[in-house]
Design an enzyme around this catalytic site. Sequence first.
Site, PDB file in Angstrom:
ATOM      1  N   ASP A  76      -9.574   4.763  -2.147  1.00  0.00           N
ATOM      2  CA  ASP A  76      -9.056   4.916  -3.511  1.00  0.00           C
ATOM      3  C   ASP A  76     -10.009   5.774  -4.323  1.00  0.00           C
ATOM      4  OD1 ASP A  76      -6.808   3.351  -2.959  1.00  0.00           O
ATOM      5  OD2 ASP A  76      -7.868   1.496  -3.423  1.00  0.00           O
ATOM      6  N   LEU A 122       2.207   5.353   1.125  1.00  0.00           N
ATOM      7  CA  LEU A 122       2.942   6.052   0.060  1.00  0.00           C
ATOM      8  C   LEU A 122       4.166   5.263  -0.386  1.00  0.00           C
ATOM      9  CD1 LEU A 122       2.615   9.764   1.278  1.00  0.00           C
ATOM     10  CD2 LEU A 122       1.184   8.496  -0.333  1.00  0.00           C
ATOM     11  N   LYS A 123       4.420   4.134   0.233  1.00  0.00           N
ATOM     12  CA  LYS A 123       5.506   3.217  -0.174  1.00  0.00           C
ATOM     13  C   LYS A 123       6.810   3.972  -0.436  1.00  0.00           C
ATOM     14  CE  LYS A 123       2.426  -0.329  -2.103  1.00  0.00           C
ATOM     15  NZ  LYS A 123       1.117   0.347  -2.107  1.00  0.00           N
ATOM     16  N   HIS A 142      10.549   4.901  -0.906  1.00  0.00           N
ATOM     17  CA  HIS A 142      11.716   4.167  -1.411  1.00  0.00           C
ATOM     18  C   HIS A 142      12.680   5.215  -1.947  1.00  0.00           C
ATOM     19  CE1 HIS A 142      13.297   0.682  -4.196  1.00  0.00           C
ATOM     20  NE2 HIS A 142      14.254   1.310  -3.554  1.00  0.00           N
ATOM     21  N   ASP A 143      13.745   5.487  -1.168  1.00  0.00           N
ATOM     22  CA  ASP A 143      14.679   6.543  -1.578  1.00  0.00           C
ATOM     23  C   ASP A 143      15.953   6.359  -0.767  1.00  0.00           C
ATOM     24  OD1 ASP A 143      15.738   9.100  -2.510  1.00  0.00           O
ATOM     25  OD2 ASP A 143      13.648   9.696  -2.876  1.00  0.00           O
ATOM     26  N   ASN A 166      18.409   8.985   4.138  1.00  0.00           N
ATOM     27  CA  ASN A 166      18.149  10.295   4.735  1.00  0.00           C
ATOM     28  C   ASN A 166      16.802  10.854   4.285  1.00  0.00           C
ATOM     29  OD1 ASN A 166      18.999  12.780   6.173  1.00  0.00           O
ATOM     30  ND2 ASN A 166      18.986  13.642   4.097  1.00  0.00           N
ATOM     31  N   THR A 167      16.497  10.708   3.016  1.00  0.00           N
ATOM     32  CA  THR A 167      15.235  11.245   2.482  1.00  0.00           C
ATOM     33  C   THR A 167      14.047  10.490   3.062  1.00  0.00           C
ATOM     34  OG1 THR A 167      16.342  11.936   0.466  1.00  0.00           O
ATOM     35  CG2 THR A 167      13.964  11.660   0.332  1.00  0.00           C
ATOM     36  N   ARG A 189     -11.725 -10.488  -0.608  1.00  0.00           N
ATOM     37  CA  ARG A 189     -13.003 -10.512  -1.321  1.00  0.00           C
ATOM     38  C   ARG A 189     -14.007 -11.329  -0.528  1.00  0.00           C
ATOM     39  NH1 ARG A 189     -11.169  -6.750  -2.973  1.00  0.00           N
ATOM     40  NH2 ARG A 189     -10.783  -6.060  -5.101  1.00  0.00           N
ATOM     41  N   GLY A 214     -11.013  -2.370  -0.199  1.00  0.00           N
ATOM     42  CA  GLY A 214     -11.457  -1.199  -0.951  1.00  0.00           C
ATOM     43  C   GLY A 214     -12.827  -1.424  -1.533  1.00  0.00           C
TER      44      GLY A 214
END
Length: 245
Positions: free
Chosen positions: A21, A71-72, A74-75, A78-79, A195, A224
């Site tokens: 990140d 990148l999650k 969600h569309d 086809n995309t 953690r 992270g």
Amino acid sequence: MNRPVAPQLGAVHNPILVALDVPDADRAMTLVSRLAPVVGGFKIGKELFTSAGPEIVRRVRAAGAPVFLDLKFHDIPNTVARAVAVAVRLDVQMLTIHASGGLEMMRAAAESAQAAASQAGVNAPLLLAVTVLTSMDSAALGETGCDTNVGRQVERLASLAVKAGIGGLVCSPLEIAMLRQVLPSRIQLVTPGIRTGADAGDDQKRTLSPREALQAGANWLVIGRPITAAADPRAAAEGIVQSLG
Ligand code: C5P
């Protein structure tokens, strides 16, 4: 079906995926060169990918490390299928899609991952579904028209992802035990919110230690700041690996 198999890590499974990140490629590659020998891979999310583009994936892969592309997607189906195929050609080992995109979208993603991988002669990546974002509570879900509580919605979307042929899920530490009870054991669970106890308080509220998360049934730990914000990131990562002992 997706192979629920992760990156080649040698004989020993190293479950630590470091979240890169950071805002630019230079900072990311400094971390990669220090940490690649001691962790299981690196997560590239929206900030770094938007800043550094697909080239950062190539550079991390060229350093010999597995990549989790977060990148999650969600569309429309086809995309998403086409974006997944491009990610496979980049040779990522894991990538995320939103389960709330629906059964057809997830099926299209799973089929595309398999087809693109066999065409490119690489292993298909582990596709991971994101259920309910941990930033949402039941009230926030209700505002979107979803009149159920978070736990039930997580379970519902997780089952839908399994039906679609998705190989794994991203879940919070506190969801691991519940999901392990209801999902087939081949489904891999990837868990952020880890953690060590040595970390200063930050915005993660519901956490487990690395060892606790694995004992609860997680396969992979996304970590992270406990590593990247440490004075000595490599020593921090080595300490976590040892704690898994
Ligand atoms: O620094 P930290 O260990 O909190 O980083 C956790 C990583 O996992 C971040 O990249 C964060 O965006 C991601 N993540 C999360 N909680 C989720 C999903 C993803 O912390 N529910």
